[in-house]
Write a protein that holds these residues in place. Structure first.
Motif, mmCIF file in Angstrom:
data_model
loop_
_atom_site.group_PDB
_atom_site.id
_atom_site.type_symbol
_atom_site.label_atom_id
_atom_site.label_comp_id
_atom_site.label_asym_id
_atom_site.label_seq_id
_atom_site.Cartn_x
_atom_site.Cartn_y
_atom_site.Cartn_z
ATOM 1 N N THR A 1 32.835 -9.031 -27.903
ATOM 2 C CA THR A 1 31.525 -8.438 -28.154
ATOM 3 C C THR A 1 31.712 -7.004 -28.651
ATOM 4 O OG1 THR A 1 31.404 -7.775 -25.821
ATOM 5 C CG2 THR A 1 30.386 -9.878 -26.432
ATOM 6 N N ALA A 2 30.617 -6.370 -29.057
ATOM 7 C CA ALA A 2 30.672 -5.021 -29.623
ATOM 8 C C ALA A 2 31.422 -4.058 -28.704
ATOM 9 C CB ALA A 2 29.264 -4.513 -29.882
ATOM 10 N N SER A 3 32.251 -3.233 -29.295
ATOM 11 C CA SER A 3 33.103 -2.323 -28.536
ATOM 12 C C SER A 3 32.296 -1.293 -27.756
ATOM 13 C CB SER A 3 34.065 -1.599 -29.476
ATOM 14 O OG SER A 3 34.889 -2.502 -30.150
ATOM 15 N N THR A 4 32.861 -0.875 -26.646
ATOM 16 C CA THR A 4 32.267 0.188 -25.836
ATOM 17 C C THR A 4 33.322 1.242 -25.547
ATOM 18 O OG1 THR A 4 32.717 -1.099 -23.830
ATOM 19 C CG2 THR A 4 30.502 -1.258 -24.774
ATOM 20 N N SER A 5 32.862 2.448 -25.221
ATOM 21 C CA SER A 5 33.745 3.569 -24.906
ATOM 22 C C SER A 5 33.467 4.062 -23.496
ATOM 23 C CB SER A 5 33.519 4.731 -25.885
ATOM 24 O OG SER A 5 33.730 4.337 -27.214
ATOM 25 N N PRO A 6 34.449 4.656 -22.844
ATOM 26 C CA PRO A 6 34.195 5.276 -21.551
ATOM 27 C C PRO A 6 33.211 6.432 -21.706
ATOM 28 C CG PRO A 6 36.549 5.001 -21.930
ATOM 29 C CD PRO A 6 35.861 4.746 -23.239
ATOM 30 N N PRO A 7 32.459 6.738 -20.668
ATOM 31 C CA PRO A 7 31.568 7.900 -20.751
ATOM 32 C C PRO A 7 32.363 9.197 -20.688
ATOM 33 C CG PRO A 7 31.560 6.988 -18.540
ATOM 34 C CD PRO A 7 32.373 6.046 -19.385
ATOM 35 N N GLY A 8 31.809 10.236 -21.262
ATOM 36 C CA GLY A 8 32.433 11.542 -21.148
ATOM 37 C C GLY A 8 33.519 11.792 -22.167
ATOM 38 N N THR A 9 34.372 12.753 -21.835
ATOM 39 C CA THR A 9 35.410 13.211 -22.757
ATOM 40 C C THR A 9 36.740 12.523 -22.469
ATOM 41 O OG1 THR A 9 35.884 15.062 -21.268
ATOM 42 C CG2 THR A 9 34.307 15.447 -23.039
ATOM 43 N N ALA A 10 37.800 13.016 -23.107
ATOM 44 C CA ALA A 10 39.128 12.422 -22.971
ATOM 45 C C ALA A 10 39.600 12.423 -21.519
ATOM 46 C CB ALA A 10 40.119 13.183 -23.840
ATOM 47 N N ILE A 11 40.366 11.391 -21.188
ATOM 48 C CA ILE A 11 40.905 11.272 -19.832
ATOM 49 C C ILE A 11 42.193 10.452 -19.883
ATOM 50 C CG2 ILE A 11 39.616 9.164 -19.256
ATOM 51 C CD1 ILE A 11 39.264 10.360 -16.415
ATOM 52 N N GLY A 12 43.090 10.721 -18.960
ATOM 53 C CA GLY A 12 44.282 9.906 -18.800
ATOM 54 C C GLY A 12 45.455 10.288 -19.671
ATOM 55 N N GLY A 13 45.384 11.433 -20.360
ATOM 56 C CA GLY A 13 46.478 11.835 -21.238
ATOM 57 C C GLY A 13 46.347 13.286 -21.643
ATOM 58 N N PHE A 14 47.115 13.671 -22.641
ATOM 59 C CA PHE A 14 47.205 15.059 -23.096
ATOM 60 C C PHE A 14 46.694 15.118 -24.531
ATOM 61 C CE2 PHE A 14 50.452 18.553 -24.339
ATOM 62 C CZ PHE A 14 49.470 19.522 -24.243
ATOM 63 N N LEU A 15 45.538 15.740 -24.723
ATOM 64 C CA LEU A 15 44.934 15.862 -26.045
ATOM 65 C C LEU A 15 45.330 17.203 -26.648
ATOM 66 C CD1 LEU A 15 42.987 14.546 -28.097
ATOM 67 C CD2 LEU A 15 41.136 15.791 -26.980
ATOM 68 N N LYS A 16 45.918 17.151 -27.841
ATOM 69 C CA LYS A 16 46.449 18.360 -28.474
ATOM 70 C C LYS A 16 45.950 18.433 -29.906
ATOM 71 C CE LYS A 16 50.942 20.672 -29.077
ATOM 72 N NZ LYS A 16 52.400 20.513 -28.867
ATOM 73 N N ALA A 17 45.386 19.586 -30.296
ATOM 74 C CA ALA A 17 44.823 19.748 -31.634
ATOM 75 C C ALA A 17 45.527 20.861 -32.380
ATOM 76 C CB ALA A 17 43.328 20.037 -31.552
ATOM 77 N N ASN A 18 46.017 20.554 -33.576
ATOM 78 C CA ASN A 18 46.629 21.558 -34.455
ATOM 79 C C ASN A 18 47.664 22.418 -33.749
ATOM 80 O OD1 ASN A 18 44.972 20.761 -36.635
ATOM 81 N ND2 ASN A 18 43.298 22.004 -35.821
ATOM 82 N N SER A 19 48.527 21.734 -32.961
ATOM 83 C CA SER A 19 49.642 22.372 -32.249
ATOM 84 C C SER A 19 49.199 23.277 -31.114
ATOM 85 C CB SER A 19 50.523 23.185 -33.219
ATOM 86 O OG SER A 19 51.055 22.337 -34.210
ATOM 87 N N ASN A 20 47.901 23.264 -30.779
ATOM 88 C CA ASN A 20 47.410 24.039 -29.641
ATOM 89 C C ASN A 20 46.795 23.089 -28.631
ATOM 90 O OD1 ASN A 20 47.944 26.689 -30.699
ATOM 91 N ND2 ASN A 20 46.257 26.339 -32.118
ATOM 92 N N SER A 21 47.233 23.166 -27.381
ATOM 93 C CA SER A 21 46.689 22.282 -26.369
ATOM 94 C C SER A 21 45.232 22.628 -26.120
ATOM 95 C CB SER A 21 47.481 22.403 -25.066
ATOM 96 O OG SER A 21 47.502 23.727 -24.606
ATOM 97 N N THR A 22 44.343 21.628 -26.231
ATOM 98 C CA THR A 22 42.920 21.888 -26.101
ATOM 99 C C THR A 22 42.317 21.236 -24.873
ATOM 100 O OG1 THR A 22 42.430 19.954 -27.471
ATOM 101 C CG2 THR A 22 42.606 22.076 -28.581
ATOM 102 N N ASN A 23 42.975 20.244 -24.330
ATOM 103 C CA ASN A 23 42.403 19.552 -23.186
ATOM 104 C C ASN A 23 43.489 18.766 -22.483
ATOM 105 O OD1 ASN A 23 40.468 18.706 -21.436
ATOM 106 N ND2 ASN A 23 39.523 17.216 -22.804
#
Length: 206
Positions: free
Chosen positions: A172-194
């Motif tokens: 069925t149609a895909s769903t996403s978890p609520p809220g922001t990133a979780i469970g890992g290390f989110l890194k943007a443009n070589s700077n850790s952001t979350n």
């Protein structure tokens, strides 16, 4: 891991003075939560140094694919998802229920970009050799149902990646978890952001 070790890793790797935050955290409950978060981040950093880093391209060349999508990884390996246009995510699911999030699993959040590559990555650590299933939850063009799924340490028989792809095609149609990133290390443009973790660490088996 001792508090001084945690503070040292945060300072050396991320340029962050953990002592300044610890000094502002009252009451004790807030302090313990802060220390737990710092310790988990540091543990992820140590784990990533113990194993290799496996890079996975997310939507490279405009494809609805993870490349590679069938990953074999040792315990301690870091799986780095590198994002390409236009707007993708990485969400952990169970084998039986593709295109829908696994409770307590990881989620990169959506990464909209026009840059190729975007410079944004999401990294999870492999804590054991049990299979990990993941998908893109973008509903435009039905990414998951179109084959944008993948696996880490999938079996060669039975619940294989090919079987998971077939299940996703009929999901069925895909769903996403609520809220922001979780469970890992989110890194943007070589700077850790979350930096965010699930309750059981950097990833949850499914």
């Amino acid at each position: 891991m001792a508090l001084d070790d945690v503070i040292h890793i945060m300072k050396e790797r991320y340029g962050f003075d953990a002592r300044s935050v610890i000094g502002t955290q009252k009451p004790i409950m807030k302090l313990s939560h802060t220390l737990f978060g710092f310790a988990t981040i540091a543990a992820m950093d140590v784990n990533s140094q113990m194993g290799t880093t496996i890079k996975v391209a997310v939507g490279e060349g405009g494809s609805l694919r993870y490349t590679p999508n069938n990953i074999t990884a040792k315990v301690g390996s870091a799986i780095e998802f590198d994002f390409f246009p236009n707007n993708h995510s990485v969400v952990q699911s169970s084998f039986a229920n593709p295109c829908h999030p696994l409770a307590g699993g990881f989620f990169s959040s959506f990464v909209p970009t026009k840059n190729s590559p975007s410079g944004t990555s999401f990294t999870v650590i492999v804590n054991d050799t049990r299979p990990i299933w993941f998908y893109c939850s973008q509903t435009s063009s039905s990414h998951c149902q179109s084959g944008m799924v993948g696996a880490i340490n999938a079996p060669s028989t039975g619940n294989t990646l090919e079987a998971f792809i077939t299940l996703a095609e009929n999901s069925t149609a895909s769903t996403s978890p609520p809220g922001t990133a979780i469970g890992g290390f989110l890194k943007a443009n070589s700077n850790s952001t979350n930096v965010v973790t699930s309750s059981s660490g950097s990833r949850v088996s499914g």
